[in-house]
Each structure stands twice: as structure tokens, then as C-alpha cells.
Design a protein around this motif. Structure first.
Motif, PDB file in Angstrom:
ATOM      1  N   ALA A  17     -34.913  36.886  29.380  1.00 17.31           N
ATOM      2  CA  ALA A  17     -36.141  36.726  28.641  1.00 17.31           C
ATOM      3  C   ALA A  17     -37.000  37.878  28.805  1.00 17.31           C
ATOM      4  O   ALA A  17     -37.705  38.102  27.856  1.00 17.31           O
ATOM      5  N   ALA A  36     -45.937  38.693  19.572  1.00 16.68           N
ATOM      6  CA  ALA A  36     -45.770  37.528  18.520  1.00 16.68           C
ATOM      7  C   ALA A  36     -44.987  36.518  19.353  1.00 16.68           C
ATOM      8  O   ALA A  36     -44.824  36.526  20.452  1.00 16.68           O
ATOM      9  N   ASN A  37     -45.052  35.236  18.717  1.00 15.72           N
ATOM     10  CA  ASN A  37     -44.301  34.134  19.218  1.00 15.72           C
ATOM     11  C   ASN A  37     -42.979  34.367  19.759  1.00 15.72           C
ATOM     12  O   ASN A  37     -41.990  34.938  19.141  1.00 15.72           O
ATOM     13  N   GLY A  38     -42.667  34.004  21.042  1.00 15.96           N
ATOM     14  CA  GLY A  38     -41.545  34.137  21.526  1.00 15.96           C
ATOM     15  C   GLY A  38     -41.433  35.430  22.405  1.00 15.96           C
ATOM     16  O   GLY A  38     -40.131  36.001  22.850  1.00 15.96           O
ATOM     17  N   GLY A  40     -42.513  36.444  24.932  1.00 15.36           N
ATOM     18  CA  GLY A  40     -42.278  36.393  26.358  1.00 15.36           C
ATOM     19  C   GLY A  40     -43.562  36.593  27.195  1.00 15.36           C
ATOM     20  O   GLY A  40     -43.573  36.699  28.533  1.00 15.36           O
ATOM     21  N   LYS A  41     -44.620  36.323  26.590  1.00 15.36           N
ATOM     22  CA  LYS A  41     -45.983  36.360  27.268  1.00 15.36           C
ATOM     23  C   LYS A  41     -46.102  35.184  28.283  1.00 15.36           C
ATOM     24  O   LYS A  41     -46.319  35.381  29.450  1.00 15.36           O
ATOM     25  N   THR A  42     -45.780  33.831  27.733  1.00 22.98           N
ATOM     26  CA  THR A  42     -45.890  32.703  28.691  1.00 22.98           C
ATOM     27  C   THR A  42     -44.956  32.934  29.933  1.00 22.98           C
ATOM     28  O   THR A  42     -45.167  32.751  30.918  1.00 22.98           O
ATOM     29  N   GLU A  55     -37.705  24.578  35.454  1.00 20.61           N
ATOM     30  CA  GLU A  55     -38.824  24.718  34.679  1.00 20.61           C
ATOM     31  C   GLU A  55     -39.207  26.154  34.538  1.00 20.61           C
ATOM     32  O   GLU A  55     -39.389  26.659  33.199  1.00 20.61           O
ATOM     33  N   GLU A  90     -50.241  27.364  29.250  1.00 19.81           N
ATOM     34  CA  GLU A  90     -50.317  27.134  27.682  1.00 19.81           C
ATOM     35  C   GLU A  90     -50.003  25.374  27.404  1.00 19.81           C
ATOM     36  O   GLU A  90     -49.145  24.767  28.269  1.00 19.81           O
ATOM     37  N   GLU A 167     -53.500  31.269  26.449  1.00 21.33           N
ATOM     38  CA  GLU A 167     -54.108  30.876  25.159  1.00 21.33           C
ATOM     39  C   GLU A 167     -55.162  29.867  25.444  1.00 21.33           C
ATOM     40  O   GLU A 167     -55.174  28.629  24.970  1.00 21.33           O
TER      41      GLU A 167
HETATM   42  N1  LIG Z   1     -37.869  26.808  29.965  1.00 24.42           N
HETATM   43  C1  LIG Z   1     -37.308  27.612  28.708  1.00 24.42           C
HETATM   44  N2  LIG Z   1     -35.982  27.602  28.856  1.00 24.42           N
HETATM   45  C2  LIG Z   1     -35.351  28.447  28.129  1.00 24.42           C
HETATM   46  N3  LIG Z   1     -35.849  29.483  27.519  1.00 24.42           N
HETATM   47  C3  LIG Z   1     -37.024  29.470  27.374  1.00 24.42           C
HETATM   48  C4  LIG Z   1     -37.890  28.598  28.218  1.00 24.42           C
HETATM   49  N4  LIG Z   1     -39.248  28.921  27.927  1.00 24.42           N
HETATM   50  C5  LIG Z   1     -39.167  30.200  27.013  1.00 24.42           C
HETATM   51  N5  LIG Z   1     -38.035  30.394  26.899  1.00 24.42           N
HETATM   52  C6  LIG Z   1     -37.272  31.501  25.950  1.00 24.42           C
HETATM   53  O1  LIG Z   1     -38.041  32.742  26.421  1.00 24.42           O
HETATM   54  C7  LIG Z   1     -38.413  33.596  25.396  1.00 24.42           C
HETATM   55  C8  LIG Z   1     -40.126  33.984  25.672  1.00 24.42           C
HETATM   56  O2  LIG Z   1     -40.605  32.535  25.334  1.00 24.42           O
HETATM   57  P1  LIG Z   1     -42.184  32.623  25.868  1.00 24.42           P
HETATM   58  O3  LIG Z   1     -42.626  31.308  25.941  1.00 24.42           O
HETATM   59  O4  LIG Z   1     -42.425  33.423  26.994  1.00 24.42           O
HETATM   60  O5  LIG Z   1     -43.003  33.173  24.488  1.00 24.42           O
HETATM   61  P2  LIG Z   1     -44.514  33.591  24.296  1.00 24.42           P
HETATM   62  O6  LIG Z   1     -44.665  34.833  24.109  1.00 24.42           O
HETATM   63  O7  LIG Z   1     -45.331  32.766  25.281  1.00 24.42           O
HETATM   64  O8  LIG Z   1     -44.688  32.771  22.919  1.00 24.42           O
HETATM   65  P3  LIG Z   1     -45.721  32.110  22.173  1.00 24.42           P
HETATM   66  O9  LIG Z   1     -46.688  32.799  21.606  1.00 24.42           O
HETATM   67  O10 LIG Z   1     -45.031  31.185  21.203  1.00 24.42           O
HETATM   68  O11 LIG Z   1     -46.209  31.122  23.270  1.00 24.42           O
HETATM   69  C9  LIG Z   1     -38.283  32.864  24.014  1.00 24.42           C
HETATM   70  O12 LIG Z   1     -37.000  33.018  23.243  1.00 24.42           O
HETATM   71  C10 LIG Z   1     -37.985  31.503  24.482  1.00 24.42           C
HETATM   72  O13 LIG Z   1     -37.087  30.682  23.539  1.00 24.42           O
END
Ligand SMILES: Nc1ncnc2c1ncn2[C@@H]1O[C@H](COP(=O)(O)OP(=O)(O)OP(=O)(O)O)[C@@H](O)[C@H]1O
Ligand SMILES: [Mg+2]
Lengths: 241, 309
Positions: A17, A36-38, A40-42, A55, A90, A167
């Protein structure tokens, strides 16, 4: 440098990721992560908090230094207790079956500094007067915005001096959103270091000192807020032209 | 007539106390982990055996004995904490060896429940293999005192059993509602992810929960062995199931539910026996519980998926 992320790679199961990201946060700064969404910020914040798999993500390469020391081997609860790093996650993750007050009390679980805890209660209730009204109410019966305030208030009650917010404005009406950012700014002026994720790139850049732009697990732009606001690529992709 | 009713009431209170003490252990673990610890009835059995060996040593009736004689009250005063500690140890071992590795892997809860069932069978059959099929008879520790008021009577042992159950309930209720560790126990069942973010060590809280639940099973084992002094490896099975059902009828996950459910079952059983032949006891008692559950599936104190514990 307070926090330094060095070429970190993480996986969920077999899917990578984060593909080697590096960034840092200095003491007293507000740093924003946008993307953008996805992107990898979270994932980045969860990596820092050391939430273990299933988790949390699994680190396969790289290092995370806090005050120059690697925190990779540190357990998640120790990171809060001894390193004073907090996360308002989040989706809030408040304990809905507990009252507002119990949620705040629970955040002081590892603390011993009674006098300071008392001051912190007052501070949180002062910053979020809504929570005072709802004090003895079961927290799951609060509105989404109120729950968000509780999530931030709870992170403050851990007594941390470095706080990560994923967020924090989610679900807040515009007016409350500005309130929240005003509160965070005030905390920062008192010395709190903040690492923030924010969907609204305008708001994030206005509020933060510096920012990093994340795209599918990589950092694609970085700089201070003014630089990024004038960066044509960032403008086009995240600021709407 | 009146005396027999009151006499039966006391019996109901005594049995209710046993069910409550065991049901509290089911409900504690469920309230934190949402895991039905089906080995719990057998931990009660192990607790009864532990109390047997502890008292045997304290009374000097075993191969190793104390160099001095203790009074009955003294033996009891020592046997209670020792039995509770040792039984808690067994419960914590189960958590360590069987449940924790599964939790780490994040497996579906169904597999953990099956594992719990297997652990129970291992405890039963382990006991059978180690100690043989012969039953153990529990020594008399307390000299029996009968208090009679008017035409009905009460023994000191029955009073002790009832008093213990009430005391345990009050203490647990305070722990769960008033202390930080109790709040953490409730928090885990709601949102495990956020617990470490509060600086709370999840494993410590879970171990604490197993210590509480198993030590209560140990206490119940001791009191039961004192009241019905014949022990066998399968004694925990039926009583464990009954206590579990009592916890469910009370609203599993809720301390008050386990307490009330345990006494409810005790009363129903004694009531049925007063009217019907004793072979009807379980049939009618369980039918009544089934009716209660079908009217209120979440149990008496249960709320659909909010407060657990
Ligand atoms: N627990 C998990 N198990 C498997 N894949 C995960 C998990 N959490 C996130 N991912 C994957 O890791 C990638 C990054 O996800 P992440 O949640 O970090 O995005 P984000 O930047 O926080 O997006 P958003 O703005 O929608 O919150 C995504 O492709 C997501 O599908
Ligand atoms: Mg996210």
C-alpha cells in the motif's frame, strides 16, 4: 526533526500500500498529508501508530524515527503512554457504549499526572462546549459532528504533544469545521505538533505550514503551503484548477 | 405449607447463587471479547478439584500436609483465595495457549468458539486421565451450624453461598461501571481498534477479564464442593450449560443479566420440583427459559448490540 519517516514500505496481506515514502515533521509544526481516496494517507498514520495486523499494515522496509529513535518495535499502547503520540482516527472510532465523559476518562488510562488531567478536562470541555452539554449521554447517540469533536477531545486527553488527525473535519458543518480548525490552530500555538489528513486541500494548505501530496502510495509533491498552492500540478489535481 | 415454601426459597437462592457465579464468568468474557467461552463450565469443575487438593493439603489429609493444624474457618479463609488464584491461572493459560493465537490471526469468532468447546473437553478428559474415573469426596471444612427461626431452618453454608454470590455481584458491578479497567473492558467489545490508541494494553485487559471470570468459577467450585461433596470430571458440563443459558436469558454481556438469570433459573428449577416429579425439572425449566428467550431474544437486560457487560 521530531518525526522522520524513512523510505517506508507497508503491506496489507500481499498487497503493497505504501511504496517507499519519506517525510518528516518538525517540533511545533502543522504538516498536512493530502491526496485522493485510496492514496495511502490513513495507511501512513496507522503505520506510525503501530496498530498491529490484521487491522494495521505490516512494515516490510524502511524505518520510523521519533526524536531520533526507531519506533518500529514499539507497541501501539506504549506509543501513546510513553511517547505521547495520539491519533484521532478516520471514522472517529469512539466507544459508543460509553458516555462522553467515560470516553474522555478512558483516554487518561495510562496517565498519572492527576493535576494536569484535571486541567485537560477543563480545556477539552472549553474547546468543545457541545461535549459539556452531552457529558453524561451515551456517545453513540450524538450526532456525527459531535462524535468527531469527541474523537479529537479524546486524543487530547491522552496528554500527547504530538497529535495526528485523520480527517477531523469529516461530517462537520462548514461553521463547525472552521471552529475545529481554529481550535487546532490554538493548540498548535501552545506548542502542539500536528500531522493532519484533510480531504479539502484548500483548507489544509491554508492551515498547515507544510504539506505532502500522496498518490497511490508515493509522495508526488511536497513543500510549504504557499509553494504547493502555486504548484501548477497540485493546483490542477487537488485545488480544482 | 408456608415453611416448605420458605425452605424451598432458600434452596432456590443457593442454586441460583451457583448458577450466578458461573454465569458471571460467561458474561464477563463475552462482554469483552464477544466470545462464548464454552470451556467455562469445565473451569468450574477444575476449580472444584483445585479446592479439593487445596483443602486436603490445608487439613493435612494429603501426602503433603502442614506441620500444624488449622481451624475450620482458617482452612476456609485460606482455601478461598488459593482456589481462586489457582483456578484463575488455569483460565489465563487457556487464553494464552488457545484463544490469543487465534485472536492475533484475526480468525472468525466461530473457530474460537469451537476451540473453547475443545478446551472444555480436554479439561474433562485430562482430569479423567490424570485422576481416574473414581469420584472424590470432599472433606467437611466448616462445622455445620443450623439456624432455626420458628419452624424453618438455614445452614451457615447456604448463607455463605448466597452471601458470596451477592458480594461478588456488587464488586463486579462496581469494577465494570466505575473503574477505568472496567470502562476499558466495555470499550474493547465496542471498538477494539481504538483501545490501544488510548494507551490501553488490550492483552492486559483481556487477561484481567479471564482472571475475574475463572477465579469466580473457582470460588463457585469450592462452594459447590462444600455443599455437594462429590466430585467427578464431568460435573462442570451440565451445570456449565445451565449457567450459560442463565447468562443468555439474563442478557449475555450484562453483569446484572447473569446475576438475575442465575437466580431465575434457580427459582424455576426449585419451583418445578415442588410441583412435578424431579425428572421433569430440566425439561420444564428449559422450556420456560425458551419461552422467555423467544419473547425477548436479547435476554432480560440485553440491548441489541450496544452495551455489552
Ligand atoms: N485494512 C486494510 N486491508 C487491506 N487493504 C487496505 C486496508 N486499509 C487500506 N487498504 C488499501 O490501502 C490503500 C490505501 O488506503 P488508505 O485508507 O490509506 O487511503 P486514504 O488515502 O486514507 O484514502 P481516503 O481518502 O479514502 O481515506 C487502498 O488501496 C486500500 O484499499
Ligand atoms: Mg483515509
Amino acid at each position: 526533526m521530531l518525526l522522520e519517516i524513512k523510505d517506508i514500505h507497508v503491506k496489507y496481506g500481499n498487497i503493497e500500500a505504501l511504496h517507499g515514502i519519506s517525510f518528516h515533521v518538525n517540533q511545533g509544526e502543522i504538516v498536512a498529508l493530502i491526496g485522493a481516496n485510496g492514496a495511502g494517507k490513513t495507511t501512513t498514520l496507522h503505520t506510525i501508530t503501530r496498530v498491529p495486523p490484521p487491522e494495521g499494515p505490516k512494515v516490510t522496509k524502511g524505518d520510523i524515527l521519533y526524536k531520533g529513535k526507531s519506533i518500529l518495535p514499539v507497541e501501539a499502547h506504549i506509543l501513546v503512554r510513553d511517547y505521547k503520540i495520539a491519533l484521532a482516527p478516520e471514522g472517529r472510532h469512539i466507544f459508543g457504549n460509553l458516555t462522553v465523559e467515560e470516553n474522555l476518562i478512558l483516554a487518561t488510562y495510562a496517565r498519572k499526572d492527576k493535576a494536569q488531567i484535571k486541567k485537560d478536562y477543563e480545556k477539552v470541555y472549553d474547546l468543545f462546549p457541545k461535549l459539556t452539554e452531552r457529558r453524561y449521554q451515551k456517545s453513540e447517540t450524538m450526532s456525527g459532528g459531535e462524535q468527531q469533536m469527541l474523537a479529537v477531545g479524546r486524543a487530547l486527553m491522552t496528554g500527547s504533544n504530538f497529535i495526528m488527525l485523520d480527517e477531523p473535519s469529516m461530517g462537520l458543518a462548514p461553521l463547525l469545521m472552521y471552529d475545529m480548525f481554529r481550535v487546532l490552530k490554538a493548540l498548535n500555538e501552545e506548542g502542539m505538533t500536528i500531522l493532519l489528513i484533510e480531504q479539502n486541500a484548500h483548507l489544509a494548505l491554508k492551515f498547515a505550514h507544510r504539506a505532502y501530496v500522496l498518490d497511490t502510495g508515493e509522495i508526488v509533491a511536497q513543500g510549504n503551503s504557499v509553494e504547493l498552492m502555486n504548484n501548477p500540478d497540485v493546483k490542477k489535481a487537488y485545488l480544482g484548477g | 405449607m408456608l415453611t416448605s415454601i420458605i425452605q424451598n426459597l432458600f434452596n432456590a437462592l443457593q442454586w441460583g447463587s451457583f448458577y450466578s457465579l458461573i454465569a458471571l464468568g460467561y458474561t464477563l468474557v463475552y462482554g469483552v471479547l464477544l466470545l462464548i467461552n464454552f470451556a467455562h463450565g469445565d473451569i468450574f469443575m477444575v476449580g472444584a478439584y483445585i479446592s479439593f487438593f487445596v483443602t486436603a493439603v490445608l487439613l493435612g489429609s494429603y501426602t503433603v500436609g502442614l506441620p500444624f493444624a488449622l481451624s475450620g474457618t482458617m482452612v476456609l479463609a485460606l482455601a478461598v483465595p488459593l482456589t481462586m488464584i489457582l483456578t484463575a491461572f488455569v483460565g489465563v493459560m487457556l487464553e494464552r495457549i488457545a484463544y490469543r493465537p487465534l485472536r492475533r490471526k484475526g480468525v472468525n469468532r466461530l473457530y474460537v468458539v469451537i476451540t473453547a468447546l475443545m478446551c472444555g473437553l480436554i479439561l474433562e478428559n485430562g482430569n479423567l486421565a490424570l485422576l481416574g474415573a473414581s469420584r472424590k469426596s470432599f472433606p467437611e471444612i466448616l462445622e455445620k451450624v443450623v439456624y432455626s427461626v420458628g419452624s424453618f431452618s438455614m445452614t451457615n453454608l447456604k448463607l455463605l453461598v448466597i452471601f458470596s454470590a451477592i458480594l461478588v455481584f456488587v464488586i463486579l458491578q462496581i469494577i465494570v461501571t466505575r473503574t477505568k479497567i472496567g470502562m476499558a473492558m466495555r470499550a474493547i467489545s465496542y471498538d477494539k481498534f481504538a483501545v490501544p490508541l488510548m494507551g490501553i494494553p488490550i492483552d492486559t485487559i483481556i487477561v484481567f477479564t479471564f482472571i475475574l471470570g475463572s477465579s469466580l468459577a473457582g470460588l463457585a467450585g469450592l462452594l459447590f464442593a462444600m455443599s455437594y461433596p462429590v466430585l467427578d470430571p464431568f460435573m462442570g458440563s451440565l451445570i456449565g450449560w445451565k449457567a450459560f443459558i442463565a447468562a443468555v436469558v439474563g442478557g449475555i454481556g450484562d453483569i446484572r443479566g447473569a446475576f438475575v438469570g442465575g437466580f431465575l433459573l434457580g427459582f424455576i428449577e426449585i419451583l418445578v420440583m415442588a410441583v412435578f416429579p424431579s425428572t421433569f425439572r430440566d425439561l420444564i425449566a428449559f422450556s420456560i427459559l425458551l419461552i422467555i428467550l423467544s419473547m425477548k431474544p436479547t435476554g432480560i437486560f440485553g440491548v441489541a448490540r450496544t452495551t455489552k457487560i
